[in-house]
Design a protein around this motif. Structure first.
Motif, PDB file in Angstrom:
ATOM      1  N   ALA A 191     -10.478  -8.264   8.464  1.00 29.43           N
ATOM      2  CA  ALA A 191     -10.096  -9.069   7.299  1.00 29.43           C
ATOM      3  C   ALA A 191      -8.688  -8.746   6.826  1.00 29.43           C
ATOM      4  CB  ALA A 191     -11.097  -8.840   6.162  1.00 29.43           C
ATOM      5  N   SER A 192      -8.277  -7.493   6.982  1.00 26.01           N
ATOM      6  CA  SER A 192      -6.979  -7.076   6.460  1.00 26.01           C
ATOM      7  C   SER A 192      -5.835  -7.314   7.433  1.00 26.01           C
ATOM      8  CB  SER A 192      -7.015  -5.599   6.069  1.00 26.01           C
ATOM      9  OG  SER A 192      -7.110  -4.775   7.220  1.00 26.01           O
ATOM     10  N   ALA A 221      -1.804  -1.824  -2.178  1.00 26.98           N
ATOM     11  CA  ALA A 221      -3.007  -1.445  -2.921  1.00 26.98           C
ATOM     12  C   ALA A 221      -3.990  -2.604  -2.880  1.00 26.98           C
ATOM     13  CB  ALA A 221      -2.658  -1.094  -4.362  1.00 26.98           C
ATOM     14  N   PRO A 222      -5.290  -2.302  -2.943  1.00 27.24           N
ATOM     15  CA  PRO A 222      -6.284  -3.382  -2.936  1.00 27.24           C
ATOM     16  C   PRO A 222      -6.044  -4.364  -4.080  1.00 27.24           C
ATOM     17  CG  PRO A 222      -7.344  -1.278  -2.563  1.00 27.24           C
ATOM     18  CD  PRO A 222      -5.921  -0.978  -2.946  1.00 27.24           C
ATOM     19  N   ASP A 230       6.703  -7.945  -4.602  1.00 21.58           N
ATOM     20  CA  ASP A 230       6.816  -6.748  -3.778  1.00 21.58           C
ATOM     21  C   ASP A 230       5.469  -6.060  -3.582  1.00 21.58           C
ATOM     22  OD1 ASP A 230       9.491  -7.000  -3.244  1.00 21.58           O
ATOM     23  OD2 ASP A 230      10.124  -5.843  -4.985  1.00 21.58           O
ATOM     24  N   ALA A 231       4.397  -6.830  -3.748  1.00 20.01           N
ATOM     25  CA  ALA A 231       3.052  -6.310  -3.503  1.00 20.01           C
ATOM     26  C   ALA A 231       2.693  -6.523  -2.037  1.00 20.01           C
ATOM     27  CB  ALA A 231       2.038  -7.001  -4.398  1.00 20.01           C
ATOM     28  N   LEU A 232       2.100  -5.521  -1.434  1.00 17.83           N
ATOM     29  CA  LEU A 232       1.624  -5.595  -0.058  1.00 17.83           C
ATOM     30  C   LEU A 232       0.103  -5.614  -0.109  1.00 17.83           C
ATOM     31  CD1 LEU A 232       4.051  -2.919   1.429  1.00 17.83           C
ATOM     32  CD2 LEU A 232       4.375  -5.403   1.299  1.00 17.83           C
ATOM     33  N   PRO A 233      -0.489  -6.774   0.060  1.00 23.86           N
ATOM     34  CA  PRO A 233      -1.911  -6.930  -0.254  1.00 23.86           C
ATOM     35  C   PRO A 233      -2.841  -6.209   0.709  1.00 23.86           C
ATOM     36  CG  PRO A 233      -1.031  -8.930   0.739  1.00 23.86           C
ATOM     37  CD  PRO A 233       0.142  -8.028   0.492  1.00 23.86           C
ATOM     38  N   LEU A 234      -3.924  -5.696   0.134  1.00 26.81           N
ATOM     39  CA  LEU A 234      -5.069  -5.173   0.857  1.00 26.81           C
ATOM     40  C   LEU A 234      -6.311  -5.774   0.226  1.00 26.81           C
ATOM     41  CD1 LEU A 234      -4.039  -1.400   1.055  1.00 26.81           C
ATOM     42  CD2 LEU A 234      -4.159  -2.989   2.981  1.00 26.81           C
ATOM     43  N   PRO A 235      -7.397  -5.912   0.972  1.00 25.70           N
ATOM     44  CA  PRO A 235      -8.599  -6.512   0.400  1.00 25.70           C
ATOM     45  C   PRO A 235      -9.109  -5.719  -0.799  1.00 25.70           C
ATOM     46  CG  PRO A 235      -8.778  -6.375   2.787  1.00 25.70           C
ATOM     47  CD  PRO A 235      -7.566  -5.592   2.406  1.00 25.70           C
ATOM     48  N   ILE A 272     -12.042   5.579   0.420  1.00 26.89           N
ATOM     49  CA  ILE A 272     -11.890   6.511   1.530  1.00 26.89           C
ATOM     50  C   ILE A 272     -11.472   5.820   2.828  1.00 26.89           C
ATOM     51  CG2 ILE A 272     -14.263   6.491   2.431  1.00 26.89           C
ATOM     52  CD1 ILE A 272     -14.073   9.618   2.389  1.00 26.89           C
ATOM     53  N   THR A 273     -11.745   4.516   2.958  1.00 29.01           N
ATOM     54  CA  THR A 273     -11.321   3.774   4.154  1.00 29.01           C
ATOM     55  C   THR A 273     -10.080   2.922   3.910  1.00 29.01           C
ATOM     56  OG1 THR A 273     -12.848   1.946   3.636  1.00 29.01           O
ATOM     57  CG2 THR A 273     -13.654   3.681   5.116  1.00 29.01           C
ATOM     58  N   THR A 274      -9.642   2.800   2.661  1.00 26.49           N
ATOM     59  CA  THR A 274      -8.462   1.987   2.364  1.00 26.49           C
ATOM     60  C   THR A 274      -7.242   2.410   3.170  1.00 26.49           C
ATOM     61  OG1 THR A 274      -9.240   1.447   0.133  1.00 26.49           O
ATOM     62  CG2 THR A 274      -6.883   1.280   0.529  1.00 26.49           C
TER      63      THR A 274
END
Length: 344
Positions: free
Chosen positions: A189-190, A288-289, A295-300, A306-308
């Motif tokens: 997904a990421s 960050a999720p 300037d945001a770098l998206p994460l789900p 712990i898995t991020t």
């Protein structure tokens, strides 16, 4: 000229979800047995030994082991055995040697010394037929398959997932098992997250900081190395708790900073450091999720803290591969480097 999708670095990083799904299944029985033995005879401490990207996996392992197992974990320099031939006192310790190739002479000497000093030696290694694997008491294969790019990607992330599976089987932590069950899908997904702003912003720079904390500190170390290795960028990694103890003095107008964050107790303080850098005029990207903004770098959102870092590093690898080409480099063949570094 290669396109970003043509690099081996891109292709191997993209395969990480499938690699980890196979690894978790293939190692399940082996780790169930090892976890049972470790519960029955818990080590008094854990000592990690590695170099390069593998040492960044060890930095991640320290936080995982200490927060989820409560076992003090320290990093041993291979030079203590390979150069100084120092006597070690490791009776009752678990010695975790991490290597993609399992062939670095100093790591082999360190594992031999640890075994003679009374430690149980466990090897996390991609080549299960390597010299390191043959001299270890137990082997956790990474199952990453051949990695042709000099820049390690899937094997590094496979080392992190192996650390997590070892911890889950040792502790019996069902929440951690659940995080591992969803990890391959979270990685898929990421993968398509848009991190193009990072490459565009770093195209003409020469120096930057990479910042993380807790589980994310190893990600910062790994990103800084890959910036040097593949992009010709001088990048230095710092903990968000340490960067204010001196390095902050270098941060001013336009200074680039990449920040890794995850949704745990470190989030607020890490984002506060990012805000302070911005107030000084720095150009700050935050991975960050659920991150939003130019300037945001998206994460789900909603992924386990712990898995991020695994998701963040996978997205970073894709961005670094493209940035490398844009800066005139080939990420698969960094200058002066080889796949196996034979350090004595």
């Amino acid at each position: 000229m290669k396109s970003p999708h043509d690099t081996l670095m891109y292709q191997e990083a993209q395969s990480t979800a499938d690699v980890i799904a196979h690894q978790l299944d293939a190692n399940a029985g082996l780790l169930a047995e090892l976890g049972e033995r470790l519960r029955a005879h818990p080590p008094r401490c854990i000592v990690t030994c590695a170099r390069g990207s593998s040492d960044h996996a060890a930095a991640y392992a320290k936080y995982v082991f200490e927060t989820r197992l409560g076992v003090v974990t320290a990093s041993a320099s291979p030079a203590v055995s390979s150069i100084y031939d120092a006597p070690l006192q490791l009776e009752g310790a678990l010695f975790l040697a991490i290597s993609q190739s399992g062939r670095s002479p100093d790591l082999l000497l360190s594992a031999q010394a640890a075994s003679k000093a009374g430690a149980q030696v466990v090897a996390l290694v991609n080549d299960a037929d390597s010299p390191l694997a043959h001299q270890a008491d137990a082997v956790l294969p990474l199952h990453a398959g051949p990695e042709r790019s000099v820049a390690a990607t899937k094997s590094y992330l496979a080392a992190l997932s192996a650390v997590l599976q070892l911890t889950a089987c040792w502790s019996g932590d069902q929440a951690l098992h659940a995080a591992l069950d969803r990890l391959p899908d979270d990685l898929r997904a990421s993968w398509n997250a848009d991190w193009s702003a990072l490459g565009e912003g770093l195209l003409g720079v020469r120096n930057l900081f990479v910042v993380g904390r807790g589980y994310g500190f190893g990600a910062a170390l790994e990103a800084a190395l890959k910036f040097k290795e593949t992009c010709g960028l001088h990048a230095e990694a710092f903990s968000a708790a340490e960067v204010k103890h001196g390095p902050m003095a270098l941060v001013g107008e336009g200074f680039p900073v990449l920040v890794f964050a995850q949704e745990d107790g470190s989030l607020e303080s890490t984002l506060a450091v990012a805000s302070e850098f911005r107030a000084r005029g720095a150009r700050v990207w935050v991975a960050a999720p659920g991150a939003r903004g130019p300037d945001a770098l998206p994460l789900p959102a909603g992924v386990p803290a712990i898995t991020t870092p695994l998701l963040a590093v996978q997205s970073f690898y894709r961005a670094a591969s493209a940035l490398s080409l844009a800066r005139g480099y080939d990420p698969d063949v960094p200058p002066h480097l080889r796949k196996v570094t034979e350090t004595l």
